[in-house]
Structure formats: C-alpha cells, structure tokens
Design an enzyme around this catalytic site. Structure first.
Site, PDB file in Angstrom:
ATOM      1  N   GLY A   1     -13.193  -4.428  -0.338  1.00 44.72           N
ATOM      2  CA  GLY A   1     -14.775  -3.475  -0.863  1.00 44.72           C
ATOM      3  C   GLY A   1     -15.041  -2.424  -1.631  1.00 44.72           C
TER       4      GLY A   1
ATOM      5  N   LYS B   1     -20.942 -17.334  -2.542  1.00 42.45           N
ATOM      6  CA  LYS B   1     -22.742 -17.415  -2.297  1.00 42.45           C
ATOM      7  C   LYS B   1     -22.762 -16.094  -3.442  1.00 42.45           C
ATOM      8  CE  LYS B   1     -22.865 -18.116   3.439  1.00 42.45           C
ATOM      9  NZ  LYS B   1     -22.641 -16.869   4.234  1.00 42.45           N
TER      10      LYS B   1
ATOM     11  N   ARG C   1       0.760  -1.188  -0.320  1.00 41.00           N
ATOM     12  CA  ARG C   1       0.432   0.315   0.288  1.00 41.00           C
ATOM     13  C   ARG C   1       0.393   0.990   0.121  1.00 41.00           C
ATOM     14  NH1 ARG C   1      -4.732  -1.943   3.953  1.00 41.00           N
ATOM     15  NH2 ARG C   1      -6.224  -2.877   2.337  1.00 41.00           N
TER      16      ARG C   1
ATOM     17  N   GLY D   1     -11.565  -8.864  -3.684  1.00 35.70           N
ATOM     18  CA  GLY D   1     -11.751  -9.606  -2.794  1.00 35.70           C
ATOM     19  C   GLY D   1     -10.496 -10.925  -2.387  1.00 35.70           C
TER      20      GLY D   1
HETATM   21  P1  AMP Z   1     -16.353 -14.613  -1.767  1.00 33.97           P
HETATM   22  O1  AMP Z   1     -15.775 -13.765  -0.298  1.00 33.97           O
HETATM   23  O2  AMP Z   1     -17.611 -14.389  -1.785  1.00 33.97           O
HETATM   24  O3  AMP Z   1     -15.177 -14.013  -2.757  1.00 33.97           O
HETATM   25  O4  AMP Z   1     -16.272 -15.933  -1.138  1.00 33.97           O
HETATM   26  C1  AMP Z   1     -14.477 -16.833  -1.271  1.00 33.97           C
HETATM   27  C2  AMP Z   1     -14.553 -17.946  -0.286  1.00 33.97           C
HETATM   28  O5  AMP Z   1     -15.190 -18.816  -1.910  1.00 33.97           O
HETATM   29  C3  AMP Z   1     -13.316 -18.315  -0.646  1.00 33.97           C
HETATM   30  O6  AMP Z   1     -12.622 -18.755   1.486  1.00 33.97           O
HETATM   31  C4  AMP Z   1     -13.534 -20.046  -0.783  1.00 33.97           C
HETATM   32  O7  AMP Z   1     -12.800 -21.069  -0.355  1.00 33.97           O
HETATM   33  C5  AMP Z   1     -14.580 -20.304  -0.793  1.00 33.97           C
HETATM   34  N1  AMP Z   1     -15.083 -21.024  -1.995  1.00 33.97           N
HETATM   35  C6  AMP Z   1     -15.235 -21.375  -3.302  1.00 33.97           C
HETATM   36  N2  AMP Z   1     -15.687 -21.856  -4.134  1.00 33.97           N
HETATM   37  C7  AMP Z   1     -16.435 -22.708  -2.729  1.00 33.97           C
HETATM   38  C8  AMP Z   1     -16.859 -23.840  -2.718  1.00 33.97           C
HETATM   39  N3  AMP Z   1     -17.466 -24.878  -4.030  1.00 33.97           N
HETATM   40  N4  AMP Z   1     -18.205 -24.475  -1.735  1.00 33.97           N
HETATM   41  C9  AMP Z   1     -17.348 -23.693  -0.308  1.00 33.97           C
HETATM   42  N5  AMP Z   1     -16.858 -22.536  -0.951  1.00 33.97           N
HETATM   43  C10 AMP Z   1     -15.837 -22.469  -1.668  1.00 33.97           C
END
Ligand code: AMP
Length: 395
Positions: free
Chosen positions: A376, A197, A35, A353
């Site tokens: 973010g 999600k 940074r 992220g």
């Molecule tokens: P996000 O913060 O929504 O971008 O999610 C990132 C997280 O999603 C990471 O920590 C991954 O470990 C998790 N992730 C990716 N694929 C899967 C999966 N098939 N099942 C559970 N978690 C997952």
C-alpha cells in the site's frame, strides 16, 4: 534526507519503528522472517555504534489485548535473526516499559508489546505518542509498510524528536529506489502496469505519464482499453464506466509523448479456472464465452523489445492471472525480460502488491534491482502522494 549515517549512536537509545507484522502458523511460529531480516541492517548499525535499541511494531489487527497477537511470539525468532538476545516487555508504554528502556545497556535490544493493543496507536493519539517518545533519545522510522499511515508510532511520535529523527536503512532504500525511477531516472524509462482494474491504478497512471517514455498496460486492465477502442473482448473483465477514462489516458499519453503498449494477443479461456480450455486469439476478437486471462506470445515479443531497450523499469501488477499455472506464463516471461535488462545494467523496481508476490513465487527476486517491501505504501508513492511517515521525518 536524514539517515542513520548522520548520527553517532554511541551511548544513545534508539526508538525504532519496525514492521514486524510477520506471518505466524497455528503454533505461533514465524513462517517468514523477511520483515525481520529487512530491519537487521538498521539495528546492526546502531548496535555497532555502541547504542541500544528499542523496537516497536504492530502485529495483525487485534481488538484490545489479544494473546494471539502478542509480539512475545516472535522474540525467539528475532533473537535468532539478530544473533543476539532480545529482551521483551509486556507493554509498550508506562512505568515498567520506561524502566526496561532506561536499564538497557549499549549493545542491548528490547522489543515492546504490540502497539495496536492500544487504540491510540491507529488513532494517531498525541499523548500516547508522547509516552512512546520517553523511551528513546533518537527516533528511527524503518517501517515502510506502515509509512502511509499517520499512526502514533509511525508519524506523530516524530514531533517529539525535532532534532533527532532519521530514516532507517530500509525506508531510505525504498525512497531512493523510487527516486531512481521517477526523479533521477536514466532514459528510456518504462513502466509496466498490470493487475485487475483500471480504477485501482488510475492515479498511478496519471502520475507516471509525466515521468516515463513507455507504458506497458497488461492484466485485466487491458480489456477496458480494448473495448473503449472498439475491440471485441468476449467475457473478459472490463469496467464499462471507465472506458471514457481509458480513452482520455491514451490522449494524454499521446500529448506527453509516452508510447503506450497494449497486448495484441491473449490467452483466452472458456472459464475462470486453471483447467479451462484455452486458445490464443487477437485481443480485438475474443469470442463470446471466452475471456482473456494472460498476455499472448506476440504481445510478449513486443514487450520484450521495449523492456530490453529500457534503462529504468518500474513493474506494478501481473500480466495475467498468475495464481493459476495456466495463466502465469506472461507474468513469468515479463519477469525474465526485466531480469535480463537488469543484468545488462538497467535499474528495475518491482513494487505495490501482486507483482511482488509473483516475483517471489517465481524466484526472480534476486534478479531485480529492488523489490519493495510495502504494498500500500509503495502504491501511494507511485500515486505521487507524500506519505505521512516520511513527511514527519523531513519536517
Ligand atoms: P491488482 O491487485 O490490481 O494488482 O490485481 C492483481 C490481480 O489481477 C491478480 O490477482 C490477477 O489474478 C488479476 N488479473 C490479472 N490479469 C487478469 C485478467 N486478465 N483477468 C482477470 N484478472 C486478472
């Protein structure tokens, strides 16, 4: 867009909001200078013009004045990165600070104490912002990581510099990179959205459907779509209440002529752990007791074809649980496809992220056109929001 090149800083004092929220070890040594490095071009330009620089930042989330969050801990490292002596003042507003700022000579750098030692900072307090504004002739915002916050130093202070406020080089680059993907993009445009999600990415999906030709959906999100379409997902992560939404997204995509690509096979595991037993299975036929934790080889072949034909690529979110070595292959492979497309001339932006950590972890950062510095903030831009820190400069 008003940037650094619009101003000659000779003899001027630039009040720069930087994001020096760097990680420190238990002995208060800076463990990652990314940074600080990122702010150097802005600082150098101003100093080379013959101006002086007043740096303001937050560090952590202090409750009042807490020594462990003092920016004094980063003075030595900042001096090292900038290759010049950095002065430090024990506060960020008040007489002593005003005097230190007034005494600055061209070519000199002053770092202020942690802005968040005052609650007024995060509250966006106008009187506090006005006190900050007394320190400089020009306001420069170069803190992309906090551009989505309407804090005193990131947003409110700008109103006290109606004619003299500009984007720093880093913030300008973030805005330009996103524009290259969502506004002035060369087709075909592909977005890869992974992560855990649907619910956390839904606004991003809705916003980009109007702007992309292909949408690759991966990660945990996959299974909400697969289940909604009637597949058997075993114990894979799924948001049952988002199944309707998943179908609606597919419908919208069709109407907008966006091709959606979902994994056709997955690496399924019999537990959420690195040493679980694994097997490659059809995404629609995951046995009970098993969960999909990474994209399978056929899916990767499909994604590769799409990526290599793309001229513009946006990547947000991993394809699997990349934190565990056994389920990182899909994310690494995807990164390599994007690197290959980039080498052939595509523009690639990684942001928002966990894909940024993945790209860094697997040494792929230099092979991407741009890797965003703000999690973010980038996510909110992908959602189509105007960030308050950006709006305040444009107004
Ligand atoms: P996000 O913060 O929504 O971008 O999610 C990132 C997280 O999603 C990471 O920590 C991954 O470990 C998790 N992730 C990716 N694929 C899967 C999966 N098939 N099942 C559970 N978690 C997952």
């Amino acid at each position: 867009m008003k940037t650094l090149s619009d101003i000659d800083f000779k003899g001027k004092k630039a009040l720069i909001r930087v994001d020096f929220n760097v990680p420190l070890d238990e002995n208060f040594n800076v463990t990652d200078t990314t940074r600080i490095d990122a702010a150097k071009p802005t600082i150098d330009k101003i100093l080379n013009d013959g101006g002086s620089v007043i740096l303001m930042s937050h560090l952590g989330r202090p409750k009042g004045k807490e020594d462990k969050y003092s920016l004094k801990h980063i003075v030595a490292k900042t001096s090292e990165v900038l290759g010049k002596d950095v002065k430090f003042v024990n506060d960020c507003v008040g007489d002593e600070v005003e005097k230190a700022a007034a005494d600055l000579k061209p070519g000199e750098v002053l770092l202020l104490e942690n802005l968040r030692f005052y609650d007024e900072e995060t509250a966006g307090d106008e009187a506090f912002a006005q006190k900050l504004s007394k320190l400089g002739d020009v306001y420069v915002n170069d803190a992309f990581g906090t551009a989505h916050r309407a804090h005193a130093s990131t947003t409110i202070v700008a109103k006290f510099f109606p004619e003299n406020k500009v984007f720093g080089a880093l913030l300008a680059k973030e805005i330009e990179s996103l524009d290259k993907v969502l506004k002035n993009s060369e087709k075909p445009v592909t977005a890869v959205l992974g992560g855990s999600k649907v619910s956390s990415k839904i606004t991003v999906i809705e916003n980009i459907l109007d702007k992309v030709d292909h949408l690759i959906i991966g990660g945990g999100m996959t299974f909400t779509f697969v289940k909604a379409l009637g597949g058997k997902i075993g114990d894979s992560i799924c948001e049952d209440d988002k199944q309707e939404l998943a179908l609606e997204i597919l419908k919208q995509a069709k109407a907008k002529n966006v091709q959606i690509h979902i994994p056709v096979d997955v690496v399924a595991a019999d537990g959420f752990k690195n040493d679980a037993n694994t097997q490659i299975v059809d995404v629609n036929e995951i046995p009970d007791g098993w969960q999909g934790l990474d994209a399978g080889p056929k899916s990767l072949e499909n994604f590769k074809k799409v990526i290599l034909e793309s001229k513009t690529i946006l990547w947000n979110g991993p394809l699997g649980v990349f934190e565990m070595e056994s389920f990182a292959k899909g994310t690494i492979a995807l990164g390599e496809f994007i690197a290959e497309a980039t080498a052939k001339g595509a523009f690639s932006l990684v942001g928002g992220g966990d894909s940024v950590s993945a790209v860094k972890q697997f040494g792929l950062e230099p092979k991407m056109s741009y890797v965003s510095t703000g999690g973010g903030a980038m996510l909110e831009m992908l959602e189509g929001k105007t960030l308050p820190g950006i709006a305040a400069i444009l107004e």
